[in-house]
Motif scaffolding. Structure first.
Motif, PDB file in Angstrom:
ATOM      1  N   LEU A 114       0.833  -1.207   0.000  1.00  0.00           N
ATOM      2  CA  LEU A 114       0.000   0.000   0.000  1.00  0.00           C
ATOM      3  C   LEU A 114       0.867   1.257   0.000  1.00  0.00           C
ATOM      4  O   LEU A 114       0.583   2.222  -0.722  1.00  0.00           O
ATOM      5  CB  LEU A 114      -0.920  -0.004   1.221  1.00  0.00           C
ATOM      6  N   ASN A 115       1.917   1.242   0.811  1.00  0.00           N
ATOM      7  CA  ASN A 115       2.794   2.411   0.869  1.00  0.00           C
ATOM      8  C   ASN A 115       3.501   2.643  -0.462  1.00  0.00           C
ATOM      9  O   ASN A 115       3.687   3.787  -0.897  1.00  0.00           O
ATOM     10  CB  ASN A 115       3.817   2.223   1.984  1.00  0.00           C
ATOM     11  N   PHE A 116       3.882   1.549  -1.112  1.00  0.00           N
ATOM     12  CA  PHE A 116       4.530   1.653  -2.421  1.00  0.00           C
ATOM     13  C   PHE A 116       3.571   2.242  -3.452  1.00  0.00           C
ATOM     14  O   PHE A 116       3.961   3.099  -4.267  1.00  0.00           O
ATOM     15  CB  PHE A 116       5.003   0.265  -2.867  1.00  0.00           C
ATOM     16  N   THR A 117       2.315   1.798  -3.416  1.00  0.00           N
ATOM     17  CA  THR A 117       1.349   2.284  -4.423  1.00  0.00           C
ATOM     18  C   THR A 117       1.037   3.768  -4.244  1.00  0.00           C
ATOM     19  O   THR A 117       0.904   4.495  -5.232  1.00  0.00           O
ATOM     20  CB  THR A 117       0.039   1.474  -4.353  1.00  0.00           C
ATOM     21  N   ARG A 123      -8.416   0.969  -6.356  1.00  0.00           N
ATOM     22  CA  ARG A 123      -8.466   1.668  -5.078  1.00  0.00           C
ATOM     23  C   ARG A 123      -9.370   0.958  -4.065  1.00  0.00           C
ATOM     24  O   ARG A 123      -9.043   0.885  -2.880  1.00  0.00           O
ATOM     25  CB  ARG A 123      -8.933   3.111  -5.304  1.00  0.00           C
ATOM     26  N   GLN A 124     -10.502   0.451  -4.545  1.00  0.00           N
ATOM     27  CA  GLN A 124     -11.401  -0.266  -3.635  1.00  0.00           C
ATOM     28  C   GLN A 124     -10.720  -1.498  -3.049  1.00  0.00           C
ATOM     29  O   GLN A 124     -10.871  -1.801  -1.859  1.00  0.00           O
ATOM     30  CB  GLN A 124     -12.676  -0.687  -4.390  1.00  0.00           C
ATOM     31  N   THR A 125      -9.987  -2.209  -3.873  1.00  0.00           N
ATOM     32  CA  THR A 125      -9.275  -3.400  -3.390  1.00  0.00           C
ATOM     33  C   THR A 125      -8.230  -3.022  -2.357  1.00  0.00           C
ATOM     34  O   THR A 125      -8.093  -3.663  -1.303  1.00  0.00           O
ATOM     35  CB  THR A 125      -8.597  -4.128  -4.565  1.00  0.00           C
ATOM     36  N   ILE A 164      -4.717   6.860  -0.771  1.00  0.00           N
ATOM     37  CA  ILE A 164      -5.214   5.920  -1.779  1.00  0.00           C
ATOM     38  C   ILE A 164      -6.191   6.610  -2.715  1.00  0.00           C
ATOM     39  O   ILE A 164      -6.250   6.326  -3.917  1.00  0.00           O
ATOM     40  CB  ILE A 164      -5.892   4.706  -1.099  1.00  0.00           C
ATOM     41  N   TRP A 165      -6.944   7.555  -2.164  1.00  0.00           N
ATOM     42  CA  TRP A 165      -8.040   8.172  -2.906  1.00  0.00           C
ATOM     43  C   TRP A 165      -7.726   9.549  -3.462  1.00  0.00           C
ATOM     44  O   TRP A 165      -8.319   9.974  -4.454  1.00  0.00           O
ATOM     45  CB  TRP A 165      -9.270   8.291  -2.011  1.00  0.00           C
ATOM     46  N   ILE A 166      -6.818  10.268  -2.821  1.00  0.00           N
ATOM     47  CA  ILE A 166      -6.545  11.636  -3.219  1.00  0.00           C
ATOM     48  C   ILE A 166      -5.394  11.674  -4.205  1.00  0.00           C
ATOM     49  O   ILE A 166      -4.319  11.128  -3.946  1.00  0.00           O
ATOM     50  CB  ILE A 166      -6.196  12.513  -1.995  1.00  0.00           C
TER      51      ILE A 166
END
Length: 382
Positions: A294-297, A306-308, A373-375
């Motif tokens: 998650l941090n990498f993405t 994003r939902q996943t 993740i969203w912004i």
């Protein structure tokens, strides 16, 4: 009757979306349309239920302290403990830090959480806003994720299965009252809706989460990487070093986490062995791997799936504290089995290392800002 009596707007703390929520009816829930995070729910007499469970939990917690928790009998010798005895034995074995962690996780923090829920629910029912109530509200919301009474009970059951072949174990009054306390704590938290209570406390307008800045996003990413690196390094001694030593007729037998699970499997306790392997081996590795992904993405500004990704993040938040099962198993066994050279159990260095792994990964999950993740990083305020 609705939760607020009128429409309200809540800013989702996981994706920073403003959501207008109409009055809710009994058993209705409102979710963020963007990230599907639960924002508000309404249950008729919800505050009364949370108050009743919280007060009951406090009463049962106090009852669980003075009486015997477990009684251990072997070769004509008997040893009984209450919960505070377990902490005293850990201190005597020069594991003060482990005793403090156990006391905080299963006694002190749950007590503060239940007391806070009791006060907040009672004053909400009476519509009285006392000074310091907002501090109590924030304290309950912060500490509730560090409360581990139910994890301790599962650890106790695992420890009982581990020692059934060594001796006879019976239950004291405190064992049953502590089970009741853990159940009441869980039900109190289930009925406690922090946003609904927050709307009452802040007069139908929850404070908005702090806006994300470029520097704030960078700090979040860097801090999460640092914590994950520390957790990965600590995971090595946590699994290589013994988590406890069993002294049987003068002979010391060290046991690692994986070794203990293998012993349980060989003795036929397959479900318990699987629980230990999942909670103490698979879960920490999964948390580190998922948070690193998650941090990498977010660091590389991925916009896909994003939902996943947010579902994986919520998964890491939910399972983090359950890795403490093995630490509580050690605490129970050390407190219970102290019969001199006949049979005694002592904590090993891996207990503290594993404890640190659990706490560091939990802090890493808190530090990771899910809004990234969203912004879109281009839209973050300078």
């Amino acid at each position: 009757m609705s939760a607020t009596g009128q429409q309200t707007t809540i800013t989702c703390d996981q994706c920073y979306t403003d959501v207008a929520i109409p009055p809710l009816s009994h058993c209705q829930e409102a979710f963020c349309p963007k990230c599907e995070h639960e924002l508000l729910s309404f249950r008729k007499n919800g505050h009364e239920h949370s108050l009743a469970f919280a007060v009951s939990g406090l009463f049962l917690l106090l009852l669980s302290l003075p009486f015997n928790f477990l009684i251990f009998k072997s070769n004509g010798q008997q040893h009984s403990i209450n919960i505070t005895d377990t902490l005293n034995v850990l201190i005597e074995q020069d594991y003060l830090s482990l005793a403090v962690i156990t006391a905080l996780a299963i006694l002190i923090i749950p007590f503060i959480v239940l007391l806070g829920i009791s006060v907040l629910s009672l004053l909400c029912i009476r519509n009285q806003r006392w000074p310091g109530l907002r501090l109590a509200y924030r304290s309950v919301n912060t500490l509730s994720q560090w409360s581990m009474a139910e994890v301790f009970m599962v650890g106790t059951l695992v420890s009982l299965i581990k020692i059934t072949s060594l001796a006879e174990v019976s239950y004291g009054i405190s064992f049953y009252t502590f089970i009741g306390f853990a159940i009441c704590l869980t039900l109190a938290l289930v009925n406690y809706d922090k946003n609904r209570l927050g709307l009452w406390l802040f007069r139908n307008r929850l404070p908005k989460p702090k806006k994300l800045t470029v520097s704030g996003a960078s700090v979040s990413v860097q801090r999460t990487w640092a914590l994950l690196l520390v957790a990965a390094l600590l995971y090595i001694p946590a699994n290589v070093l013994p988590i406890m030593h069993t002294e049987l007729f003068g002979r010391s037998e060290p046991s690692t986490i994986v070794g203990g699970a293998i012993s349980l499997w060989q003795s036929g306790s397959y479900p318990v062995a699987i629980v230990i392997l999942i909670a103490s081996v698979a879960v920490p590795v999964a948390k580190i791997a998922i948070l690193a992904w998650l941090n990498f993405t977010v660091q590389h500004r991925f916009s896909q799936r994003r939902q996943t990704r947010v579902k994986f993040y919520r998964f890491t938040e939910a399972i983090g504290r359950w890795s403490m099962i093995d630490v509580f198993v050690v605490a129970i066994l050390v407190g219970l089995i102290q019969l001199g050279n006949t049979i005694s159990i002592y904590p090993g260095p891996a207990a503290l290392a594993f404890c640190a792994v659990v706490f560091v990964t939990m802090v890493a999950a808190i530090t990771f800002d899910s809004r990234l993740i969203w912004i879109d990083r281009k839209t973050i305020n300078e």
